[in-house]
Design a protein around this motif. Structure first.
Motif, PDB file in Angstrom:
ATOM      1  N   ILE A  20       5.672   7.016 -10.998  1.00 18.95           N
ATOM      2  CA  ILE A  20       4.954   5.324 -10.938  1.00 18.95           C
ATOM      3  C   ILE A  20       4.508   5.243 -12.635  1.00 18.95           C
ATOM      4  N   ASN A  21       5.269   3.502 -12.303  1.00 23.28           N
ATOM      5  CA  ASN A  21       3.913   3.465 -13.395  1.00 23.28           C
ATOM      6  C   ASN A  21       3.667   1.799 -12.801  1.00 23.28           C
ATOM      7  N   ASP A  22       4.020   0.561 -12.967  1.00 27.36           N
ATOM      8  CA  ASP A  22       2.903  -0.580 -12.401  1.00 27.36           C
ATOM      9  C   ASP A  22       2.849  -0.551 -10.757  1.00 27.36           C
ATOM     10  N   PRO A  23       1.398  -0.880 -10.657  1.00 27.43           N
ATOM     11  CA  PRO A  23       1.110  -1.361  -8.978  1.00 27.43           C
ATOM     12  C   PRO A  23       1.937  -2.986  -9.017  1.00 27.43           C
ATOM     13  N   TYR A  37       4.957   0.236  -6.056  1.00 27.92           N
ATOM     14  CA  TYR A  37       4.211   0.545  -7.002  1.00 27.92           C
ATOM     15  C   TYR A  37       5.908   1.014  -7.730  1.00 27.92           C
ATOM     16  N   GLN A  38       6.574   0.505  -8.817  1.00 23.97           N
ATOM     17  CA  GLN A  38       7.309   0.810  -9.642  1.00 23.97           C
ATOM     18  C   GLN A  38       6.996   2.684  -9.790  1.00 23.97           C
ATOM     19  N   HIS A  39       8.723   3.123  -8.781  1.00 27.09           N
ATOM     20  CA  HIS A  39       8.729   4.337  -8.926  1.00 27.09           C
ATOM     21  C   HIS A  39      10.054   5.172  -9.412  1.00 27.09           C
ATOM     22  N   LYS A  45      10.346  10.736 -15.090  1.00 26.91           N
ATOM     23  CA  LYS A  45       9.994   9.817 -16.395  1.00 26.91           C
ATOM     24  C   LYS A  45      11.210   8.273 -15.512  1.00 26.91           C
ATOM     25  N   PHE A  46      10.624   7.919 -16.180  1.00 26.35           N
ATOM     26  CA  PHE A  46      11.422   6.224 -16.335  1.00 26.35           C
ATOM     27  C   PHE A  46      12.869   6.493 -16.157  1.00 26.35           C
ATOM     28  N   SER A  47      13.035   5.399 -15.374  1.00 23.16           N
ATOM     29  CA  SER A  47      14.761   5.731 -15.298  1.00 23.16           C
ATOM     30  C   SER A  47      15.254   4.431 -15.088  1.00 23.16           C
ATOM     31  N   CYS A  81      14.785  -2.627  -9.184  1.00 22.14           N
ATOM     32  CA  CYS A  81      13.758  -3.252  -8.601  1.00 22.14           C
ATOM     33  C   CYS A  81      12.907  -3.306  -9.566  1.00 22.14           C
ATOM     34  N   TRP A  82      12.369  -4.276 -10.375  1.00 23.67           N
ATOM     35  CA  TRP A  82      11.043  -4.281 -11.337  1.00 23.67           C
ATOM     36  C   TRP A  82      10.091  -4.984 -10.206  1.00 23.67           C
ATOM     37  N   SER A  83       9.056  -5.409 -10.952  1.00 28.31           N
ATOM     38  CA  SER A  83       7.997  -5.239 -10.563  1.00 28.31           C
ATOM     39  C   SER A  83       8.473  -7.006  -9.632  1.00 28.31           C
ATOM     40  N   GLY A  84       6.384  -7.155  -9.217  1.00 29.43           N
ATOM     41  CA  GLY A  84       6.508  -7.986  -8.312  1.00 29.43           C
ATOM     42  C   GLY A  84       5.204  -8.243  -7.403  1.00 29.43           C
ATOM     43  N   PHE A 149      12.107 -12.162 -18.917  1.00 28.20           N
ATOM     44  CA  PHE A 149      11.884 -13.309 -17.629  1.00 28.20           C
ATOM     45  C   PHE A 149      11.671 -12.043 -16.314  1.00 28.20           C
ATOM     46  N   ARG A 150      10.523 -11.734 -15.889  1.00 25.85           N
ATOM     47  CA  ARG A 150       9.885 -10.608 -15.005  1.00 25.85           C
ATOM     48  C   ARG A 150       8.730 -10.882 -14.779  1.00 25.85           C
ATOM     49  N   ASP A 151       7.901 -10.389 -13.643  1.00 22.47           N
ATOM     50  CA  ASP A 151       7.393 -10.203 -13.245  1.00 22.47           C
ATOM     51  C   ASP A 151       6.674 -11.317 -11.997  1.00 22.47           C
ATOM     52  N   PRO A 152       7.012 -11.910 -11.114  1.00 23.77           N
ATOM     53  CA  PRO A 152       6.740 -12.877 -10.731  1.00 23.77           C
ATOM     54  C   PRO A 152       5.700 -12.643 -10.051  1.00 23.77           C
ATOM     55  N   TRP A 206       5.299 -11.315 -21.977  1.00 26.38           N
ATOM     56  CA  TRP A 206       4.145 -11.401 -21.196  1.00 26.38           C
ATOM     57  C   TRP A 206       4.425 -10.565 -19.935  1.00 26.38           C
ATOM     58  N   GLU A 207       4.178 -10.085 -19.829  1.00 28.72           N
ATOM     59  CA  GLU A 207       4.337  -9.150 -19.161  1.00 28.72           C
ATOM     60  C   GLU A 207       3.350  -9.038 -17.859  1.00 28.72           C
ATOM     61  N   CYS A 208       3.882  -8.772 -15.745  1.00 26.60           N
ATOM     62  CA  CYS A 208       3.048  -9.029 -15.111  1.00 26.60           C
ATOM     63  C   CYS A 208       1.484  -9.731 -15.333  1.00 26.60           C
ATOM     64  N   PRO A 209       2.036 -11.149 -15.687  1.00 28.87           N
ATOM     65  CA  PRO A 209       1.261 -12.599 -15.606  1.00 28.87           C
ATOM     66  C   PRO A 209       0.211 -11.862 -14.255  1.00 28.87           C
ATOM     67  N   PHE A 277      -4.570   2.096 -19.788  1.00 26.55           N
ATOM     68  CA  PHE A 277      -4.714   0.637 -18.617  1.00 26.55           C
ATOM     69  C   PHE A 277      -3.351  -0.137 -19.011  1.00 26.55           C
ATOM     70  N   TYR A 278      -2.873  -0.300 -17.935  1.00 30.22           N
ATOM     71  CA  TYR A 278      -1.497  -1.738 -17.768  1.00 30.22           C
ATOM     72  C   TYR A 278      -0.833  -2.358 -16.317  1.00 30.22           C
ATOM     73  N   ALA A 279      -0.038  -3.847 -16.967  1.00 28.23           N
ATOM     74  CA  ALA A 279       0.269  -3.711 -16.325  1.00 28.23           C
ATOM     75  C   ALA A 279      -0.695  -3.736 -14.634  1.00 28.23           C
ATOM     76  N   SER A 280      -1.841  -4.920 -14.153  1.00 27.85           N
ATOM     77  CA  SER A 280      -3.055  -4.654 -13.459  1.00 27.85           C
ATOM     78  C   SER A 280      -2.623  -5.453 -12.621  1.00 27.85           C
ATOM     79  N   GLY A 295      -5.140  -0.905 -12.136  1.00 32.96           N
ATOM     80  CA  GLY A 295      -3.981  -0.670 -13.261  1.00 32.96           C
ATOM     81  C   GLY A 295      -3.161   0.115 -13.129  1.00 32.96           C
ATOM     82  N   TRP A 296      -2.067   0.254 -13.590  1.00 39.43           N
ATOM     83  CA  TRP A 296      -0.812   1.833 -14.279  1.00 39.43           C
ATOM     84  C   TRP A 296      -1.923   2.407 -15.509  1.00 39.43           C
ATOM     85  N   VAL A 297      -2.057   4.087 -15.049  1.00 38.85           N
ATOM     86  CA  VAL A 297      -2.530   4.461 -16.578  1.00 38.85           C
ATOM     87  C   VAL A 297      -1.356   5.592 -16.403  1.00 38.85           C
TER      88      VAL A 297
END
Ligand code: FRU
Length: 541
Positions: A20-23, A37-39, A45-47, A81-84, A149-152, A206-209, A277-280, A295-297
């Motif tokens: 898992i990464n970002d919520p 969540y990013q899964h 591991k990240f893929s 399918c990345w964050s949003g 260009f990501r994470d609306p 800037w990720e995950c605004p 702690f990141y990408a909350s 947040g992602w731990v």
């Protein structure tokens, strides 16, 4: 292996297994809290085929894992399918905007914004989602690289009724991070606004605004589109490994956000958390009128260990967020539902802890605990001038092993400690004389957290936002096998640490109060509870 051996958590959000990464897109809908969540559901591991995991809950403590919400099915999200984020529209229906990694001949994995709607909005579990024909709804603008260009964000409506969202980006050929602004009348057709809502040189991508209003007084949260004299706005962006934020005034009329401070990409940025702690992502919970952030731990052990454990990553506890009375920072505190897990309690009050001593807090399950402690420092005025902290650099200030410049401390808690103390994670304070006043340093030192040598052990630290002459020093630590969330001064500063003890596991884990300083301190009160297990995604569908 049992859970303890593998340091799996007992009341933090984790998928049934794997990575898992970002919520993503937390929301409340028809009786259920939803967490996406990013899964990577195939390995820890990240893929390059990331999908959206999906779980639901009625209390944000116990979770049921559902089938993934988004997997690559179209050319525009073929590679992931990345964050949003989710937005609840005025008719009550939720929509999601997420990042598609597109299959593209020239621009490999171009990042585009995809719109998705529930197939059946009457299903409170929102199990099936559709990607309408008119996708993707946003493409990277010409001044932004195709892979930056990501994470609306969640959308908000201006006074004119027009929808707005931000997309995280970076300017082409520079390190200027940007929150690109888009507007829409119908949430379907989006037009880029000529200037970003905020941008800053030397901060990188800037990720995950995240952008939301906070009430100027009180703890209550407000819905995303609220904007009037009684609120300010928070812009959070993730860069340089941290979730940094600024507070300011937003006007939809002028389409500008005037921040009270600037991002600097240094330790002086306001941070949600000074540890791991990141990408909350925050959302407004209209059931209890509060704003909640997750947040992602990340793991700090090796990939090899992650494969042995069968999992990697977790989410922080849900944290309620509100503006401090100073208006200068946010306060964070675990949601009250976490307290339902508290069971067996031990307490102390008015206990003297002399210099160079430890006191074991026994009677609770120290590997799975909630601890609240308050320290009182008998005399601060009239101290002989000790080393002026201005002569000492941050590395020394935040180092638990150094007492250079200390009037008091280091003192605090030893969490996940073995009985011989060969393993221990110290969450500590030091009082430093600074100019005419005093500063309190808060740290979380993982250097001795494990006898294993293949884990990353950091020392995290910050200046706690209190004046020790007028306030006692309080600390709350939530200890959960391999993660420790520490809230200083009622949540004014937060540090999350990871630890993978070899000896201090299960019943063998111990908890101590310690004082390495030469002068005694008073424990005005201490309450510690064993925590019960939450049911977190135990059975995956
Ligand atoms: C942040 C991030 C996002 C991206 C996602 C991919 O951790 O890099 O920018 O959308 O993770 O999983």
């Amino acid at each position: 292996h049992g859970n303890d051996v593998l340091n799996r958590t007992s009341f933090h959000f984790q998928p049934h297994r794997n990575w898992i990464n970002d919520p993503n897109a937390p929301m409340y809908y028809k009786g259920f809290y939803h967490m996406f969540y990013q899964h990577n559901n195939l390995a820890p591991k990240f893929s390059n085929i990331m999908i959206w995991g999906h779980s639901v809950s009625q209390d944000m403590v116990n979770w049921i894992q559902l089938e993934p919400a988004f997997v690559p099915t179209e050319s525009y999200d073929r590679h992931s399918c990345w964050s949003g984020s989710a937005t609840i529209l005025p008719d009550g229906k939720p929509v999601i905007l997420y990042t598609g990694l597109e299959e593209h001949k020239e621009l490999d994995r171009r990042q585009v914004t995809v719109l998705a709607e529930p197939k059946d909005a009457s299903d409170p579990l929102l199990r099936e989602w559709v990607k309408p024909k008119n996708n993707p709804v946003m493409l990277p603008p010409h001044d932004v690289p195709h892979d930056c260009f990501r994470d609306p964000t969640t959308g908000w409506q201006g006074q004119d009724g027009v929808w707005r969202v931000l997309v995280g980006a970076k300017e082409i050929n520079t390190e200027r991070g940007m929150a690109v602004l888009y507007r829409s009348d119908d949430f379907v057709e989006w037009t880029k606004y000529p200037t970003p809502l905020l941008a800053k040189e030397h901060t990188g991508m800037w990720e995950c605004p995240d952008f939301f209003p906070v009430a100027i007084t009180g703890k209550e949260g407000v819905e995303n589109s609220v904007n009037n004299a009684s609120v300010k706005h928070v812009l959070k962006v993730s860069f340089g490994g941290h979730d940094c934020y600024v507070i300011g005034k937003y006007s939809s009329e002028n389409e500008d956000f005037v921040a009270d401070s600037e991002f600097t990409n240094t330790t002086s940025d306001l941070r949600y958390d000074h540890g791991t702690f990141y990408a909350s992502k925050a959302f407004f919970d209209n059931v209890k009128n509060r704003r909640i952030n997750f947040g992602w731990v990340v793991e700090t052990d090796s990939e090899e260990d992650d494969f042995e454990k069968g999992w990697s990553g977790l989410l922080s506890l849900p944290r309620e967020m509100w503006l401090d009375t100073s208006g200068k920072r946010l306060i964070q505190w675990p949601i009250e539902e976490i307290n339902y897990l508290r069971t067996k309690q031990v307490s102390l009050d008015n206990t003297h802890l002399s210099g160079c001593s430890n006191l074991e807090i026994s009677g609770i399950t120290a590997a799975q605990a909630d601890v609240e402690v308050t320290f009182d420092l008998p005399i601060l005025e009239g101290n002989p001038q000790v080393l002026d902290s201005d002569q000492v650099d941050d590395a020394v200030l935040f180092d638990r092993g150094s007492s250079a410049g200390c009037v008091y401390g280091p003192f605090g808690l030893l969490a996940l400690a073995s009985s011989d103390l060969s393993e221990q994670t110290a969450i500590f304070f030091k009082i430093i004389r600074r100019g005419n006043g005093y500063s309190v340093i808060m740290g979380s030192d993982e250097k001795k957290s494990s006898l294993r040598d293949n884990t990353k052990k950091s020392a995290h630290g910050t200046v706690l936002d209190i004046d020790p002459r007028h306030e006692k020093i309080s600390l709350r630590c939530l200890i959960d096998h391999s993660v420790i969330e520490s809230y200083g001064a009622g949540g004014r500063n937060v540090i999350t640490s990871r630890a993978y003890p070899k000896l201090a596991i299960g019943e063998a884990a111990k908890l101590y109060v310690f004082n390495d300083g030469t002068r005694g301190v008073t424990i005005s009160s201490l309450d510690a509870w064993s925590m019960r297990n939450a049911e977190v995604n135990l059975n995956a569908l």
